[in-house]
Design an enzyme around this catalytic site. Structure first.
Site, PDB file in Angstrom:
ATOM      1  N   CYS A 130       0.811  -1.235   0.000  1.00  0.00           N
ATOM      2  CA  CYS A 130       0.000   0.000   0.000  1.00  0.00           C
ATOM      3  C   CYS A 130       0.837   1.274   0.000  1.00  0.00           C
ATOM      4  CB  CYS A 130      -0.938   0.002   1.201  1.00  0.00           C
ATOM      5  SG  CYS A 130      -0.159  -0.498   2.745  1.00  0.00           S
ATOM      6  N   HIS A 243      -3.268   6.138   4.849  1.00  0.00           N
ATOM      7  CA  HIS A 243      -1.819   6.304   5.035  1.00  0.00           C
ATOM      8  C   HIS A 243      -1.390   7.665   4.487  1.00  0.00           C
ATOM      9  CE1 HIS A 243      -1.632   2.234   6.270  1.00  0.00           C
ATOM     10  NE2 HIS A 243      -0.836   1.711   5.354  1.00  0.00           N
TER      11      HIS A 243
HETATM   12  P1  NAP Z   1      -7.375 -10.059   7.828  1.00  0.00           P
HETATM   13  O1  NAP Z   1      -8.458  -9.071   8.034  1.00  0.00           O
HETATM   14  O2  NAP Z   1      -6.740 -10.700   9.005  1.00  0.00           O
HETATM   15  O3  NAP Z   1      -7.953 -11.235   6.837  1.00  0.00           O
HETATM   16  C1  NAP Z   1      -7.251 -12.419   6.587  1.00  0.00           C
HETATM   17  C2  NAP Z   1      -8.039 -13.273   5.612  1.00  0.00           C
HETATM   18  O4  NAP Z   1      -7.260 -14.430   5.306  1.00  0.00           O
HETATM   19  C3  NAP Z   1      -9.366 -13.765   6.198  1.00  0.00           C
HETATM   20  O5  NAP Z   1     -10.347 -13.842   5.173  1.00  0.00           O
HETATM   21  C4  NAP Z   1      -8.999 -15.169   6.662  1.00  0.00           C
HETATM   22  O6  NAP Z   1     -10.094 -16.054   6.711  1.00  0.00           O
HETATM   23  C5  NAP Z   1      -8.067 -15.590   5.533  1.00  0.00           C
HETATM   24  N1  NAP Z   1      -7.279 -16.729   5.952  1.00  0.00           N
HETATM   25  C6  NAP Z   1      -6.457 -16.832   7.023  1.00  0.00           C
HETATM   26  N2  NAP Z   1      -5.957 -18.079   7.085  1.00  0.00           N
HETATM   27  C7  NAP Z   1      -6.463 -18.768   6.044  1.00  0.00           C
HETATM   28  C8  NAP Z   1      -6.327 -20.104   5.579  1.00  0.00           C
HETATM   29  N3  NAP Z   1      -5.565 -20.995   6.206  1.00  0.00           N
HETATM   30  N4  NAP Z   1      -7.007 -20.446   4.454  1.00  0.00           N
HETATM   31  C9  NAP Z   1      -7.794 -19.567   3.813  1.00  0.00           C
HETATM   32  N5  NAP Z   1      -7.966 -18.297   4.206  1.00  0.00           N
HETATM   33  C10 NAP Z   1      -7.305 -17.895   5.307  1.00  0.00           C
HETATM   34  O7  NAP Z   1      -6.175  -9.429   7.004  1.00  0.00           O
HETATM   35  P2  NAP Z   1      -6.226  -8.277   5.874  1.00  0.00           P
HETATM   36  O8  NAP Z   1      -5.937  -6.978   6.527  1.00  0.00           O
HETATM   37  O9  NAP Z   1      -7.436  -8.430   5.042  1.00  0.00           O
HETATM   38  O10 NAP Z   1      -4.930  -8.674   5.041  1.00  0.00           O
HETATM   39  C11 NAP Z   1      -4.822  -9.913   4.388  1.00  0.00           C
HETATM   40  C12 NAP Z   1      -3.550  -9.974   3.572  1.00  0.00           C
HETATM   41  O11 NAP Z   1      -3.648  -9.036   2.507  1.00  0.00           O
HETATM   42  C13 NAP Z   1      -2.277  -9.571   4.340  1.00  0.00           C
HETATM   43  O12 NAP Z   1      -1.715 -10.680   5.025  1.00  0.00           O
HETATM   44  C14 NAP Z   1      -1.388  -9.095   3.236  1.00  0.00           C
HETATM   45  O13 NAP Z   1      -0.706 -10.171   2.620  1.00  0.00           O
HETATM   46  C15 NAP Z   1      -2.383  -8.490   2.247  1.00  0.00           C
HETATM   47  N6  NAP Z   1      -2.440  -7.031   2.443  1.00  0.00           N
HETATM   48  C16 NAP Z   1      -1.838  -6.287   1.529  1.00  0.00           C
HETATM   49  C17 NAP Z   1      -1.821  -4.924   1.672  1.00  0.00           C
HETATM   50  C18 NAP Z   1      -1.078  -4.102   0.680  1.00  0.00           C
HETATM   51  O14 NAP Z   1      -0.301  -3.301   1.123  1.00  0.00           O
HETATM   52  N7  NAP Z   1      -1.305  -4.269  -0.613  1.00  0.00           N
HETATM   53  C19 NAP Z   1      -2.443  -4.299   2.730  1.00  0.00           C
HETATM   54  C20 NAP Z   1      -3.101  -5.085   3.662  1.00  0.00           C
HETATM   55  C21 NAP Z   1      -3.092  -6.457   3.500  1.00  0.00           C
HETATM   56  P3  NAP Z   1     -10.833 -16.396   8.105  1.00  0.00           P
HETATM   57  O15 NAP Z   1     -11.733 -15.230   8.375  1.00  0.00           O
HETATM   58  O16 NAP Z   1     -11.568 -17.642   7.798  1.00  0.00           O
HETATM   59  O17 NAP Z   1      -9.758 -16.558   9.134  1.00  0.00           O
HETATM   60  O1  3JN Z   2       0.958  -2.420   7.541  1.00  0.00           O
HETATM   61  C1  3JN Z   2       0.434  -1.894   6.558  1.00  0.00           C
HETATM   62  O2  3JN Z   2       0.013  -0.728   6.581  1.00  0.00           O
HETATM   63  C2  3JN Z   2       0.328  -2.638   5.278  1.00  0.00           C
HETATM   64  C3  3JN Z   2       0.459  -4.094   5.504  1.00  0.00           C
HETATM   65  C4  3JN Z   2       0.758  -4.947   4.540  1.00  0.00           C
HETATM   66  C5  3JN Z   2       0.987  -6.350   4.805  1.00  0.00           C
HETATM   67  C6  3JN Z   2       0.559  -6.920   6.012  1.00  0.00           C
HETATM   68  C7  3JN Z   2       0.809  -8.255   6.277  1.00  0.00           C
HETATM   69  C8  3JN Z   2       1.494  -9.027   5.375  1.00  0.00           C
HETATM   70  C9  3JN Z   2       1.657  -7.145   3.870  1.00  0.00           C
HETATM   71  C10 3JN Z   2       2.039  -6.564   2.540  1.00  0.00           C
HETATM   72  O3  3JN Z   2       1.141  -6.375   1.752  1.00  0.00           O
HETATM   73  O4  3JN Z   2       3.211  -6.310   2.290  1.00  0.00           O
HETATM   74  C11 3JN Z   2       1.926  -8.474   4.175  1.00  0.00           C
HETATM   75  C12 3JN Z   2       2.684  -9.357   3.230  1.00  0.00           C
HETATM   76  O5  3JN Z   2       2.044  -9.908   2.361  1.00  0.00           O
HETATM   77  O6  3JN Z   2       3.906  -9.502   3.411  1.00  0.00           O
END
Ligand code: NAP
Ligand code: 3JN
Length: 342
Positions: A130, A243
């Site tokens: 992000c 952010h």
């Molecule tokens: P979150 O609210 O904790 O959601 C996690 C999701 O993953 C939930 O739907 C969860 O399902 C699912 N999950 C966890 N374990 C699983 C498994 N074993 N099998 C299938 N699904 C599973 O987290 P979030 O904030 O949405 O972020 C999720 C991910 O997106 C982060 O880890 C990161 O890699 C990515 N992300 C990227 C950015 C970016 O900067 N582009 C920003 C934020 C996040 P349940 O509800 O069933 O546990």
């Molecule tokens: O902390 C934030 O503001 C953005 C978080 C991103 C994030 C959180 C957990 C795992 C990432 C990411 O997108 O880089 C990851 C990850 O996939 O490494």
């Protein structure tokens, strides 16, 4: 876009997955069927998709048969394991985690910056971090004009970047402190309410953090220019969503603040909010719930050659994650690229 697609959302119950479902429906992405997937804990629960109610299923190795496109947001470990399984089943993956971002065979795409990189995908396309996304959207038009030599960025990152549990923690700790009790610390190493944490993600041996390194590496890959030097300090602040970034840029050639404003006002995905006389500048509350990357506080840095300072703000869950992923999906659909090349 007359063709319709079977679309899976992996991590559909999470903060990013929730926003992905909402944005796919809001922007009327051509979906013939939506398939929400999450862990076994969520199997059977009902989730919204526009006006519809759809049942969440457990993610398994067989989830992707007949699926055209999958948006992943369930963390890097799940992406590393399941993205190749989806791709091998003929499903194009847009992955929101860090798992594939720096793989040379995987394009890392911000549609306003490097849309053509989507053309060479081999089944997996990565969505950047992000903090990187909002910075490169603002920097690209300036780089095209005057070539960036060096960027020094400090981020002010909202707790929504850590997911729903961190938002709850900020609210609860604020209440506890205002009531005079000791805050319970569960998500971050220290209290986040009334505090700032100069650590996002794990520390690396050089003293930087993984989040900072992501900004360095991803910026070069997206901008297609390894010579851009990036120095980043990433800080978590007690803001629910949105952010902010203080960005100091050194260019090869002179670029006046007036010309930078002109370029940014015309740039795709950017909204200029820069009128100090009327106290107009972007803030997290400006960006929350909206799509643009906002830029303001544009001014010369006369302590370096050809220097400018900018203040850049965006909704990290929308443009920083879910919206950018859906925009990649739209780009693929427009160019008929929702197919895994053989
Ligand atoms: P979150 O609210 O904790 O959601 C996690 C999701 O993953 C939930 O739907 C969860 O399902 C699912 N999950 C966890 N374990 C699983 C498994 N074993 N099998 C299938 N699904 C599973 O987290 P979030 O904030 O949405 O972020 C999720 C991910 O997106 C982060 O880890 C990161 O890699 C990515 N992300 C990227 C950015 C970016 O900067 N582009 C920003 C934020 C996040 P349940 O509800 O069933 O546990
Ligand atoms: O902390 C934030 O503001 C953005 C978080 C991103 C994030 C959180 C957990 C795992 C990432 C990411 O997108 O880089 C990851 C990850 O996939 O490494």
């Amino acid at each position: 876009m007359s063709k319709k697609y079977r679309v899976a959302v992996v991590g559909a119950t999470g903060a990013v997955g929730h926003e992905m479902r909402a944005i796919l429906a809001e922007r009327r992405f051509p979906v013939s069927e939506i398939l929400p997937l999450a862990s076994e804990r969520s199997a059977g629960i009902d989730l919204e998709f526009g006006d519809e109610c759809v049942t969440c299923k457990e993610l398994t190795r067989d989830s992707f048969a007949g699926v055209d496109l999958a948006l992943f947001s369930a963390g890097a470990a799940i992406s590393r394991e399941y993205a190749p399984i989806a791709r091998d089943a003929g499903c194009v993956v847009i992955d929101n985690s860090s798992a594939w971002r720096m793989d040379p065979a995987v394009p890392l795409v911000v549609p306003e910056v490097n849309p053509d990189d989507a053309e060479w995908h081999k089944g997996i396309i990565a969505n950047p971090n992000c903090s990187t996304i909002q910075m490169v959207v603002a920097l690209k038009p300036l780089h095209d004009e005057a070539r960036i030599v060096r960027v020094v960025v400090s981020t002010y990152q909202a707790v929504s970047g850590t997911g729903a549990k961190a938002i709850t923690e900020l609210i609860r700790q604020s209440d506890e402190i205002l009531e005079g009790t000791a805050p319970l610390i569960q998500v971050y190493p220290y209290q986040i309410a009334f505090n700032c944490l100069p650590q996002i993600d794990a520390f690396l041996p050089d003293g930087g953090t993984k989040e900072e390194q992501k900004m360095v590496d991803e910026t070069k890959k997206i901008m297609g220019d390894d010579s851009i030097a990036v120095s980043a300090t990433c800080v978590r602040v007690p803001v629910y969503n949105g952010h902010s970034e203080s960005v100091n840029v050194q260019f090869e050639r002179d670029l006046s603040p007036e010309r930078a404003r002109e370029l940014l006002a015309a740039a795709p995905g950017v909204e200029l909010r820069d009128d100090p006389a009327n106290l107009l500048y972007p803030m997290p509350i400006t960006a929350t719930g909206t799509d643009p990357v906002y830029v303001g506080r544009i001014r010369r840095d006369s302590t370096i050659p050809h220097g400018l300072n900018l203040w850049v703000v965006a909704d990290n869950v929308r443009k920083g994650a879910a919206l950018n992923a859906v925009q990649i999906a739209e780009l693929l659909a427009e160019r008929d690229l929702i197919r895994v090349p053989r």
